[in-house]
Motif scaffolding. Structure first.
Motif, PDB file in Angstrom:
ATOM      1  N   ASN A   1     -24.412 -14.799 -39.856  1.00  0.00           N
ATOM      2  CA  ASN A   1     -24.011 -13.655 -39.038  1.00  0.00           C
ATOM      3  C   ASN A   1     -24.419 -13.796 -37.582  1.00  0.00           C
ATOM      4  OD1 ASN A   1     -22.634 -12.145 -40.988  1.00  0.00           O
ATOM      5  ND2 ASN A   1     -24.551 -11.348 -41.794  1.00  0.00           N
ATOM      6  N   ASN A   2     -25.496 -14.530 -37.308  1.00  0.00           N
ATOM      7  CA  ASN A   2     -25.901 -14.755 -35.921  1.00  0.00           C
ATOM      8  C   ASN A   2     -24.862 -15.565 -35.158  1.00  0.00           C
ATOM      9  OD1 ASN A   2     -28.287 -13.341 -36.192  1.00  0.00           O
ATOM     10  ND2 ASN A   2     -29.477 -15.151 -36.730  1.00  0.00           N
ATOM     11  N   TYR A   3     -24.103 -16.388 -35.857  1.00  0.00           N
ATOM     12  CA  TYR A   3     -23.085 -17.223 -35.222  1.00  0.00           C
ATOM     13  C   TYR A   3     -21.667 -16.682 -35.428  1.00  0.00           C
ATOM     14  CZ  TYR A   3     -26.872 -20.565 -34.778  1.00  0.00           C
ATOM     15  OH  TYR A   3     -28.051 -21.160 -34.461  1.00  0.00           O
ATOM     16  N   THR A   4     -21.530 -15.535 -36.084  1.00  0.00           N
ATOM     17  CA  THR A   4     -20.221 -14.933 -36.317  1.00  0.00           C
ATOM     18  C   THR A   4     -19.884 -14.009 -35.163  1.00  0.00           C
ATOM     19  OG1 THR A   4     -20.559 -14.999 -38.705  1.00  0.00           O
ATOM     20  CG2 THR A   4     -18.847 -13.528 -37.890  1.00  0.00           C
ATOM     21  N   LYS A   5     -18.738 -14.277 -34.536  1.00  0.00           N
ATOM     22  CA  LYS A   5     -18.310 -13.482 -33.390  1.00  0.00           C
ATOM     23  C   LYS A   5     -17.345 -12.376 -33.802  1.00  0.00           C
ATOM     24  CE  LYS A   5     -16.740 -14.350 -28.677  1.00  0.00           C
ATOM     25  NZ  LYS A   5     -16.217 -15.376 -27.784  1.00  0.00           N
ATOM     26  N   ASN A   6     -16.411 -12.682 -34.710  1.00  0.00           N
ATOM     27  CA  ASN A   6     -15.393 -11.717 -35.097  1.00  0.00           C
ATOM     28  C   ASN A   6     -14.895 -12.035 -36.509  1.00  0.00           C
ATOM     29  OD1 ASN A   6     -13.634  -9.593 -34.890  1.00  0.00           O
ATOM     30  ND2 ASN A   6     -12.164 -10.671 -33.617  1.00  0.00           N
ATOM     31  N   VAL A   7     -14.605 -10.990 -37.287  1.00  0.00           N
ATOM     32  CA  VAL A   7     -14.044 -11.126 -38.631  1.00  0.00           C
ATOM     33  C   VAL A   7     -12.817 -10.238 -38.693  1.00  0.00           C
ATOM     34  CG1 VAL A   7     -14.460 -10.791 -41.096  1.00  0.00           C
ATOM     35  CG2 VAL A   7     -16.330 -11.524 -39.626  1.00  0.00           C
ATOM     36  N   LEU A   8     -11.670 -10.828 -39.042  1.00  0.00           N
ATOM     37  CA  LEU A   8     -10.402 -10.094 -39.049  1.00  0.00           C
ATOM     38  C   LEU A   8      -9.606 -10.454 -40.291  1.00  0.00           C
ATOM     39  CD1 LEU A   8      -8.269  -8.379 -37.411  1.00  0.00           C
ATOM     40  CD2 LEU A   8      -7.461 -10.551 -36.539  1.00  0.00           C
ATOM     41  N   LEU A   9      -9.066  -9.447 -40.958  1.00  0.00           N
ATOM     42  CA  LEU A   9      -8.206  -9.648 -42.122  1.00  0.00           C
ATOM     43  C   LEU A   9      -6.776  -9.338 -41.722  1.00  0.00           C
ATOM     44  CD1 LEU A   9      -8.030 -10.190 -45.209  1.00  0.00           C
ATOM     45  CD2 LEU A   9      -8.162  -7.712 -45.507  1.00  0.00           C
ATOM     46  N   LYS A  10      -5.883 -10.316 -41.942  1.00  0.00           N
ATOM     47  CA  LYS A  10      -4.479 -10.134 -41.596  1.00  0.00           C
ATOM     48  C   LYS A  10      -3.625 -10.815 -42.649  1.00  0.00           C
ATOM     49  CE  LYS A  10      -2.390  -9.996 -37.178  1.00  0.00           C
ATOM     50  NZ  LYS A  10      -2.255 -10.596 -35.855  1.00  0.00           N
ATOM     51  N   ASN A  11      -2.783 -10.036 -43.347  1.00  0.00           N
ATOM     52  CA  ASN A  11      -1.885 -10.573 -44.376  1.00  0.00           C
ATOM     53  C   ASN A  11      -2.624 -11.419 -45.412  1.00  0.00           C
ATOM     54  OD1 ASN A  11       0.302  -9.338 -43.122  1.00  0.00           O
ATOM     55  ND2 ASN A  11       0.670 -11.114 -41.833  1.00  0.00           N
ATOM     56  N   HIS A  12      -3.699 -10.898 -45.966  1.00  0.00           N
ATOM     57  CA  HIS A  12      -4.502 -11.565 -47.000  1.00  0.00           C
ATOM     58  C   HIS A  12      -5.176 -12.846 -46.511  1.00  0.00           C
ATOM     59  CE1 HIS A  12      -3.170  -8.786 -50.071  1.00  0.00           C
ATOM     60  NE2 HIS A  12      -1.935  -8.937 -49.636  1.00  0.00           N
TER      61      HIS A  12
END
Length: 98
Positions: free
Chosen positions: A46-57
């Protein structure tokens, strides 16, 4: 107009009807997947995660570390399985790490 629900309906059924009637399922899935990512991956990732996005599965995860991105790319199938098990339904079918 939403259909009328009788007074003896369970609260879960009523909430599901509201979610379907207002087309809120995709937004709720986005939030659920993002929370599942944070819970399953822990502080190190999580320290290196900038963005999490779900699009069309497809789950798009933006990382700031190329080394971590390469390491996680070997376990994409495991990540998909873990997230879907956490959510209790098959929402994620592919993972794209960028």
């Amino acid at each position: 107009m939403a259909k009328r629900i009788n007074n003896e309906s369970a609260i879960g059924d009523i909430l599901n009807e509201i979610i379907k009637a207002n087309k809120l399922e995709t937004g709720l899935n986005q939030v659920s997947v993002s929370d599942a990512w944070k819970n399953l991956m822990g502080n190190g990732v999580n320290n290196y995660t900038k963005n999490v996005l779900l699009k069309n599965h497809t789950l798009y995860v933006e990382l700031t570390s190329a080394v971590l991105r390469e390491e996680l790319s070997y376990g994409k199938d495991k990540i998909i399985k873990m997230i879907n098990e956490e959510l209790g339904k098959e929402i994620v079918k592919d993972v794209v790490l960028r």
